[in-house]
Design a protein around this motif. Structure first.
Motif, PDB file in Angstrom:
ATOM      1  N   GLU A  24       0.828  -1.207   0.000  1.00 49.41           N
ATOM      2  CA  GLU A  24       0.000   0.000   0.000  1.00 49.41           C
ATOM      3  C   GLU A  24       0.864   1.261   0.000  1.00 49.41           C
ATOM      4  N   LEU A  26       3.846   1.496  -1.270  1.00 48.51           N
ATOM      5  CA  LEU A  26       4.372   1.595  -2.631  1.00 48.51           C
ATOM      6  C   LEU A  26       3.335   2.207  -3.572  1.00 48.51           C
ATOM      7  N   HIS A  27       2.083   1.777  -3.457  1.00 49.01           N
ATOM      8  CA  HIS A  27       1.016   2.355  -4.285  1.00 49.01           C
ATOM      9  C   HIS A  27       0.856   3.845  -4.020  1.00 49.01           C
ATOM     10  N   TYR A  28       0.971   4.231  -2.756  1.00 49.48           N
ATOM     11  CA  TYR A  28       0.838   5.645  -2.421  1.00 49.48           C
ATOM     12  C   TYR A  28       1.999   6.457  -3.001  1.00 49.48           C
ATOM     13  N   ILE A  29       3.185   5.895  -2.958  1.00 52.99           N
ATOM     14  CA  ILE A  29       4.348   6.578  -3.546  1.00 52.99           C
ATOM     15  C   ILE A  29       4.135   6.766  -5.047  1.00 52.99           C
ATOM     16  N   GLU A  30       3.646   5.729  -5.721  1.00 56.20           N
ATOM     17  CA  GLU A  30       3.366   5.840  -7.154  1.00 56.20           C
ATOM     18  C   GLU A  30       2.290   6.894  -7.424  1.00 56.20           C
ATOM     19  N   PHE A  31       1.285   6.949  -6.556  1.00 59.75           N
ATOM     20  CA  PHE A  31       0.231   7.964  -6.681  1.00 59.75           C
ATOM     21  C   PHE A  31       0.824   9.364  -6.560  1.00 59.75           C
ATOM     22  N   LYS A  33       3.926  10.305  -7.091  1.00 57.49           N
ATOM     23  CA  LYS A  33       4.771  10.584  -8.248  1.00 57.49           C
ATOM     24  C   LYS A  33       3.937  10.963  -9.460  1.00 57.49           C
ATOM     25  N   SER A  34       2.821  10.282  -9.665  1.00 59.32           N
ATOM     26  CA  SER A  34       1.991  10.579 -10.838  1.00 59.32           C
ATOM     27  C   SER A  34       1.280  11.924 -10.712  1.00 59.32           C
ATOM     28  N   ASN A  35       0.928  12.319  -9.492  1.00 57.43           N
ATOM     29  CA  ASN A  35       0.208  13.579  -9.312  1.00 57.43           C
ATOM     30  C   ASN A  35       1.121  14.793  -9.233  1.00 57.43           C
ATOM     31  N   VAL A  37       4.285  14.995 -10.725  1.00 58.07           N
ATOM     32  CA  VAL A  37       5.381  14.832 -11.676  1.00 58.07           C
ATOM     33  C   VAL A  37       5.832  16.172 -12.241  1.00 58.07           C
ATOM     34  N   GLN A  45      15.526  14.265 -10.101  1.00 52.88           N
ATOM     35  CA  GLN A  45      14.490  13.502  -9.407  1.00 52.88           C
ATOM     36  C   GLN A  45      14.303  13.974  -7.968  1.00 52.88           C
TER      37      GLN A  45
END
Length: 90
Positions: A24, A26-31, A33-35, A37, A45
Motif C-alpha cells: 500500500e 508503494l502504491h501511495y508513492i506511485e500515486f 509521483k503521478s500527481n 510529476v 528527481q
C-alpha cells in the motif's frame, strides 16, 4: 534528496509494516509521483525549494469533530410550537 535521517526513518517504519501494508505504501508513492510529476525536476528527481513550499501550502487542514458548524446553523424561535395544520393529529 531527502536528508539521511528522514530516509532512514522512512525505511525503519516501512520495515515494521506487514507485507500488504508495504505494498500500500508503494502504491501511495506511485500515486504521489503521478500527481506531482510536474513539480519534480526530471534531471535530479528531487524537489526544488519552491516546489516543496508549494506542496506545503497545498496541505489542507482537516477540521472535523464537535463544533465545526458552530454559528453557521440557526433555529427559529418558534421551532417547537405546533403548527395549526397538525392540531387535529395531536
Amino acid at each position: 534528496m531527502l536528508p539521511t535521517t528522514t530516509f532512514q526513518n522512512i525505511e525503519k517504519s516501512l520495515k515494521q509494516l506487514p507485507d500488504y501494508l508495504q505494498i500500500e505504501v508503494l502504491h501511495y508513492i506511485e500515486f504521489l509521483k503521478s500527481n506531482y510529476v510536474k513539480q519534480i525536476d526530471s534531471k535530479t528527481q528531487s524537489l526544488d525549494q519552491a516546489s516543496i513550499e508549494a506542496l506545503e501550502d497545498k496541505k489542507v487542514k482537516k477540521r472535523d469533530g464537535f463544533g465545526i458548524w458552530q454559528g453557521q446553523i440557526t433555529m427559529s424561535e418558534d421551532f417547537d410550537v405546533s403548527m395549526e395544520e397538525l392540531e387535529e393529529y395531536m
